[in-house]
Each structure stands twice: as structure tokens, then as C-alpha cells.
Design an enzyme around this catalytic site. Sequence first.
Site, mmCIF file in Angstrom:
data_model
loop_
_atom_site.group_PDB
_atom_site.id
_atom_site.type_symbol
_atom_site.label_atom_id
_atom_site.label_comp_id
_atom_site.label_asym_id
_atom_site.label_seq_id
_atom_site.Cartn_x
_atom_site.Cartn_y
_atom_site.Cartn_z
ATOM 1 N N THR A 175 0.839 -1.193 0.000
ATOM 2 C CA THR A 175 0.000 0.000 0.000
ATOM 3 C C THR A 175 0.874 1.244 0.000
ATOM 4 O O THR A 175 2.014 1.214 0.470
ATOM 5 C CB THR A 175 -0.930 0.023 1.237
ATOM 6 O OG1 THR A 175 -1.801 1.142 1.133
ATOM 7 C CG2 THR A 175 -0.163 0.109 2.540
ATOM 8 N N ASN A 187 -0.828 3.929 1.107
ATOM 9 C CA ASN A 187 -1.721 4.674 1.982
ATOM 10 C C ASN A 187 -1.144 4.691 3.411
ATOM 11 O O ASN A 187 -1.123 3.663 4.084
ATOM 12 C CB ASN A 187 -3.083 3.977 1.935
ATOM 13 C CG ASN A 187 -4.095 4.627 2.842
ATOM 14 O OD1 ASN A 187 -3.749 5.351 3.763
ATOM 15 N ND2 ASN A 187 -5.355 4.338 2.582
ATOM 16 N N ASP A 221 -7.516 -6.627 -0.136
ATOM 17 C CA ASP A 221 -8.560 -6.033 -0.961
ATOM 18 C C ASP A 221 -9.863 -6.217 -0.207
ATOM 19 O O ASP A 221 -10.120 -7.281 0.351
ATOM 20 C CB ASP A 221 -8.618 -6.696 -2.342
ATOM 21 C CG ASP A 221 -9.248 -5.763 -3.368
ATOM 22 O OD1 ASP A 221 -9.158 -4.526 -3.189
ATOM 23 O OD2 ASP A 221 -9.845 -6.252 -4.344
ATOM 24 N N GLY A 270 -14.550 5.728 3.462
ATOM 25 C CA GLY A 270 -15.316 4.859 2.559
ATOM 26 C C GLY A 270 -16.798 4.815 2.920
ATOM 27 O O GLY A 270 -17.440 5.849 3.121
ATOM 28 N N TYR A 271 -17.327 3.593 3.024
ATOM 29 C CA TYR A 271 -18.754 3.408 3.291
ATOM 30 C C TYR A 271 -19.088 3.442 4.785
ATOM 31 O O TYR A 271 -20.222 3.129 5.160
ATOM 32 C CB TYR A 271 -19.218 2.069 2.690
ATOM 33 C CG TYR A 271 -19.153 2.019 1.177
ATOM 34 C CD1 TYR A 271 -20.208 2.468 0.394
ATOM 35 C CD2 TYR A 271 -18.021 1.533 0.528
ATOM 36 C CE1 TYR A 271 -20.145 2.430 -0.998
ATOM 37 C CE2 TYR A 271 -17.941 1.488 -0.862
ATOM 38 C CZ TYR A 271 -18.998 1.934 -1.612
ATOM 39 O OH TYR A 271 -18.942 1.902 -2.983
ATOM 40 N N ASP A 272 -18.139 3.809 5.636
ATOM 41 C CA ASP A 272 -18.377 3.814 7.088
ATOM 42 C C ASP A 272 -19.651 4.571 7.497
ATOM 43 O O ASP A 272 -20.366 4.112 8.389
ATOM 44 C CB ASP A 272 -17.172 4.397 7.841
ATOM 45 C CG ASP A 272 -16.047 3.379 7.987
ATOM 46 O OD1 ASP A 272 -16.278 2.182 7.716
ATOM 47 O OD2 ASP A 272 -14.930 3.778 8.375
ATOM 48 N N HIS A 304 -13.501 -6.024 9.586
ATOM 49 C CA HIS A 304 -13.160 -7.076 8.635
ATOM 50 C C HIS A 304 -11.644 -7.201 8.468
ATOM 51 O O HIS A 304 -11.095 -8.283 8.444
ATOM 52 C CB HIS A 304 -13.837 -6.748 7.292
ATOM 53 C CG HIS A 304 -13.862 -5.268 7.006
ATOM 54 N ND1 HIS A 304 -14.588 -4.380 7.763
ATOM 55 C CD2 HIS A 304 -13.193 -4.515 6.111
ATOM 56 C CE1 HIS A 304 -14.393 -3.152 7.321
ATOM 57 N NE2 HIS A 304 -13.537 -3.203 6.326
#
Length: 193
Positions: free
Chosen positions: A9, A11, A70, A152-154, A179
Site C-alpha cells: 500500500t 496509503n 482487498d 469509505g462506506y463507514d 473485517h
Amino acid sequence: MNTSLVVCTSNPGKLLELRAMLPSRMNLFSLPEIGITGDLEETGRTLEDNALQKAMTVHELCGLPCLSDDTGLEIPALHGEPGVFSARYAGPQRDMAANIRKLLNRLEEHNDRRARFRTVLAYIDANGKAHCYTGVVEGTIAMDPKGSHGFGYDPVFIPIGHTLTFAEMPTELKNGMSHRAKALRSFMEHQAF
Ligand code: IMP
């Protein structure tokens, strides 16, 4: 014994999260730290394919043990979407506000709002052997985005057994049950570092 591991990564946030979860005797290096810049290809059709593709590519370049992940948000009512396309659900610009809007629009006509985050960790060991570990968190999709933590989708994901979205929770609470944390624990249990 000290172990060197390349985390596939660029990031810095992801590297920090991994550093916090893995034992300090493990020396983690990010891609820029070993001189690899630019995005790695993610052309697979599954999370497993993408995680393995990235870890293999980097292992072939540096010869060190490599760890790659991923993650996808999988929604049964949408036949598993956005899944492997989670980052670019609303287009290649990877706009999270647009991704979330698209998701909420798609779910408007469904009563079933179950969802799960799934992370696949791919590990290429020092001998070039590939291993995959999975972590899952089940939950539901909120009617509207809530909260400002995380990414993200948090803001729209409510883990099962909770009333708050991931983005409304303290970061440590989310990171402890996530996860990614589960996949990492599985990795650590199976690899004797
Ligand atoms: P990646 O595989 O970590 O790059 O994740 C792919 C996409 O899944 C990201 O762009 C996010 O949209 C989403 N995602 C991954 N992990 C999380 C998470 O912990 N919370 C919310 N969204 C996530």
C-alpha cells in the site's frame, strides 16, 4: 525473531492501522519505502484475485514477504454489489460521496438492507508461496449517512448488534471489530512469526 514484511500500500493510514495491530517485532515497509511508486494493477474479478495480483507483483519486484489486502462491501439484495468495485462504484473518479449516493438510491426499492464488509489478505511468504485469509463483518445499510469518523462506506454501515454506523463509533471500536482486523488475526494465527 524480527521479520520484514512489505505491505502493498501507499496509503499511510493503512500502514499505521497495520502497525498498530501487528507485533512491534515485525518490520513493516510500505511501497514507497521500498521504492515502488504508482498504483498497482487491480484487474481481477474477485477480491482474492486482486489481493493475490498485488502481492505477487510486489514479491516478484522485491523478493521479500509481501502482504496485500482487498476489501469490498457486499450487498445480497444487489447480488453482491458493489463488491470488487467498491472504490469505483459510481465511476473511475473514486468519489465516495457519489458511491454512497448510488448505493442508497439502488437500495431504495429493497427492504433487505443486509450488507457485509469482506477483506481478503494475500500473503506471499519468503519462499514465494501464496496464502489467503478472510475477515467478514455483517451488518446493515443505514437509510442516510451518519458520522464523521473512518472512511469509505463507514457512514452508512451499521455492524450487527450495534445501532451506530462505523463512522459514528470511536476509531478504536471499529478497528477492533473490523473485517481487516479479523483477516489480520487469521493471518497471525496461521503464520508463526
Ligand atoms: P481497499 O481494498 O482497502 O482499497 O478498499 C476498497 C474500497 O472499499 C474502498 O475504497 C472503500 O470504499 C471500501 N472500504 C474498504 N474498507 C473499508 C472500511 O473499513 N470502511 C468503509 N469502507 C471501506
